[in-house]
Motif scaffolding. Structure first.
Motif, PDB file in Angstrom:
ATOM      1  N   SER A 131       0.814  -1.223   0.000  1.00  0.00           N
ATOM      2  CA  SER A 131       0.000   0.000   0.000  1.00  0.00           C
ATOM      3  C   SER A 131       0.846   1.270   0.000  1.00  0.00           C
ATOM      4  O   SER A 131       0.297   2.376  -0.085  1.00  0.00           O
ATOM      5  CB  SER A 131      -0.927   0.010   1.225  1.00  0.00           C
ATOM      6  OG  SER A 131      -1.752  -1.131   1.242  1.00  0.00           O
ATOM      7  N   ASN A 138      -1.350   9.612  -1.688  1.00  0.00           N
ATOM      8  CA  ASN A 138      -2.346  10.193  -0.774  1.00  0.00           C
ATOM      9  C   ASN A 138      -1.709  11.233   0.131  1.00  0.00           C
ATOM     10  O   ASN A 138      -2.315  12.272   0.435  1.00  0.00           O
ATOM     11  CB  ASN A 138      -2.996   9.103   0.067  1.00  0.00           C
ATOM     12  CG  ASN A 138      -3.983   8.271  -0.730  1.00  0.00           C
ATOM     13  OD1 ASN A 138      -4.521   8.728  -1.734  1.00  0.00           O
ATOM     14  ND2 ASN A 138      -4.225   7.043  -0.300  1.00  0.00           N
ATOM     15  N   ASN A 250      -9.666   8.554   4.667  1.00  0.00           N
ATOM     16  CA  ASN A 250     -10.410   7.367   4.225  1.00  0.00           C
ATOM     17  C   ASN A 250      -9.876   6.813   2.914  1.00  0.00           C
ATOM     18  O   ASN A 250     -10.049   5.622   2.626  1.00  0.00           O
ATOM     19  CB  ASN A 250     -11.898   7.686   4.094  1.00  0.00           C
ATOM     20  CG  ASN A 250     -12.592   7.692   5.446  1.00  0.00           C
ATOM     21  OD1 ASN A 250     -12.157   7.017   6.369  1.00  0.00           O
ATOM     22  ND2 ASN A 250     -13.661   8.451   5.562  1.00  0.00           N
ATOM     23  N   LEU A 251      -9.231   7.666   2.104  1.00  0.00           N
ATOM     24  CA  LEU A 251      -8.574   7.168   0.901  1.00  0.00           C
ATOM     25  C   LEU A 251      -7.447   6.215   1.257  1.00  0.00           C
ATOM     26  O   LEU A 251      -7.246   5.189   0.594  1.00  0.00           O
ATOM     27  CB  LEU A 251      -8.024   8.339   0.077  1.00  0.00           C
ATOM     28  CG  LEU A 251      -9.048   9.224  -0.645  1.00  0.00           C
ATOM     29  CD1 LEU A 251      -8.341  10.379  -1.329  1.00  0.00           C
ATOM     30  CD2 LEU A 251      -9.825   8.411  -1.663  1.00  0.00           C
ATOM     31  N   THR A 253      -7.282   4.433   4.053  1.00  0.00           N
ATOM     32  CA  THR A 253      -7.940   3.222   4.558  1.00  0.00           C
ATOM     33  C   THR A 253      -8.424   2.353   3.402  1.00  0.00           C
ATOM     34  O   THR A 253      -8.263   1.126   3.418  1.00  0.00           O
ATOM     35  CB  THR A 253      -9.128   3.600   5.457  1.00  0.00           C
ATOM     36  OG1 THR A 253      -8.683   4.457   6.506  1.00  0.00           O
ATOM     37  CG2 THR A 253      -9.763   2.359   6.058  1.00  0.00           C
ATOM     38  N   GLY A 254      -9.013   2.987   2.395  1.00  0.00           N
ATOM     39  CA  GLY A 254      -9.509   2.243   1.240  1.00  0.00           C
ATOM     40  C   GLY A 254      -8.386   1.535   0.498  1.00  0.00           C
ATOM     41  O   GLY A 254      -8.550   0.379   0.068  1.00  0.00           O
ATOM     42  N   ALA A 255      -7.236   2.214   0.342  1.00  0.00           N
ATOM     43  CA  ALA A 255      -6.091   1.603  -0.352  1.00  0.00           C
ATOM     44  C   ALA A 255      -5.584   0.380   0.407  1.00  0.00           C
ATOM     45  O   ALA A 255      -5.266  -0.653  -0.191  1.00  0.00           O
ATOM     46  CB  ALA A 255      -4.976   2.634  -0.511  1.00  0.00           C
ATOM     47  N   LEU A 257      -7.316  -1.535   2.557  1.00  0.00           N
ATOM     48  CA  LEU A 257      -8.307  -2.611   2.483  1.00  0.00           C
ATOM     49  C   LEU A 257      -8.288  -3.296   1.126  1.00  0.00           C
ATOM     50  O   LEU A 257      -8.416  -4.527   1.033  1.00  0.00           O
ATOM     51  CB  LEU A 257      -9.705  -2.044   2.758  1.00  0.00           C
ATOM     52  CG  LEU A 257      -9.991  -1.610   4.202  1.00  0.00           C
ATOM     53  CD1 LEU A 257     -11.359  -0.963   4.300  1.00  0.00           C
ATOM     54  CD2 LEU A 257      -9.897  -2.799   5.162  1.00  0.00           C
ATOM     55  N   ASN A 258      -8.108  -2.516   0.055  1.00  0.00           N
ATOM     56  CA  ASN A 258      -8.044  -3.088  -1.283  1.00  0.00           C
ATOM     57  C   ASN A 258      -6.851  -4.022  -1.422  1.00  0.00           C
ATOM     58  O   ASN A 258      -6.969  -5.143  -1.942  1.00  0.00           O
ATOM     59  CB  ASN A 258      -7.964  -1.968  -2.318  1.00  0.00           C
ATOM     60  CG  ASN A 258      -7.943  -2.494  -3.738  1.00  0.00           C
ATOM     61  OD1 ASN A 258      -8.844  -3.208  -4.153  1.00  0.00           O
ATOM     62  ND2 ASN A 258      -6.901  -2.160  -4.484  1.00  0.00           N
TER      63      ASN A 258
END
Length: 273
Positions: A131, A138, A250-251, A253-255, A257-258
């Motif tokens: 990540s 980010n 949250n971007l 966090t999203g990266a 999780l992906n």
């Protein structure tokens, strides 16, 4: 040589060996904490013995891997080897106190060997490494918005310089600062410089003291020290908190999780094969 490698491979892949090394790592980590309180010959002797065990472990893993390429292709092996080699650097080699302190601090990183104690933790570390690229961009995006908001903040909220005031104005300003001190009290003007403004925005990003800053700015407006109205002040702080805390973070966090899902899918495919 093949027999030796097979023997070492059986040892290093044995569950009891892994549990034993994990227990040694836990003991080592505990003693590193104890050494912050006291040092004695017994602890030093135990730590030296632990270092010897770690060295033997590295040698066994090297032989089991079958050569330099296979050994150094595993990032965990490089990580473990680096920590062990650093531990062998004698403090007496350096006359500089700062260098000796740096060596001691680096040795404390042996605690990080706990990261390989469980498969789940290793998966998380793999996800974080994967990540890094997304998080890097980010962070750049976050830095751009911090810089932008900092410039706007300095223009809106910079307090007047007491050194340029008359005696009467300075007395009035000091009285104001007693009633409405900076948050925290020992801090400089939160938006007095671009650098301080950027740090203030980062502090607000954590959720710390942003409402105090808003009320302080409203008081500064009421006393005529800044020109931004309460509506502008409120819009500035709320928009920054929403943008930074709820969207940009949250971007990240999203990266993560992906990438976690990608790593888990890859791990499942390997197990099926």
């Amino acid at each position: 040589m093949c027999k030796l490698r097979e023997k070492c491979l059986r040892i290093t892949t044995d569950r009891r060996f892994e549990l034993g090394i994990t227990a040694i790592i836990l003991l080592n980590s505990f003693l590193i904490g104890v050494e912050t309180y006291t040092e004695n010959s017994t602890i030093r002797a135990i730590q030296s013995s632990i270092l010897g065990i770690f060295t033997i472990e590295i040698i066994l893993r090297y032989i089991a891997s079958g050569g330099n390429k296979a050994f150094f292709d595993d990032g965990w092996n490089i990580f473990d080897l680096s920590l062990v080699l650093i531990s062998y650097i004698p403090e007496t080699l350096f006359a500089n106190a700062a260098t000796m302190t740096a060596i001691r601090v680096i040795r404390v990183f042996r605690v990080l060997r706990l990261l390989r104690a469980a498969k789940e933790i290793k998966v998380i570390i793999t996800v974080l490494i994967k990540s890094m690229t997304a998080m890097f961009y980010n962070v750049i995006l976050l830095g751009i918005f911090i810089y932008l908001y900092a410039i706007i903040g300095v223009g809106l909220f910079k307090m007047p310089n007491p050194e340029k005031m008359t005696q009467q104005e300075r007395v009035r300003f000091e009285k104001y600062m007693e009633e409405v001190p900076n948050s925290p009290e020992n801090s400089p003007d939160p938006f007095g410089t671009l650098g301080e403004a950027m740090f203030t925005l980062f502090r607000e990003l954590t959720g710390e003291g942003w409402s105090d800053l808003r009320y302080n700015h409203i008081s500064a407006y009421e006393n005529g020290y800044i020109k931004a109205t309460p509506a502008v002040i409120t819009a500035y702080h709320i928009s920054w908190l929403v943008l930074a805390s709820f969207l940009l973070l949250n971007l990240v966090t999203g990266a993560i999780l992906n990438n976690y899902q990608i790593v888990m899918d890859h791990s499942d495919d390997k197990e099926k094969k």
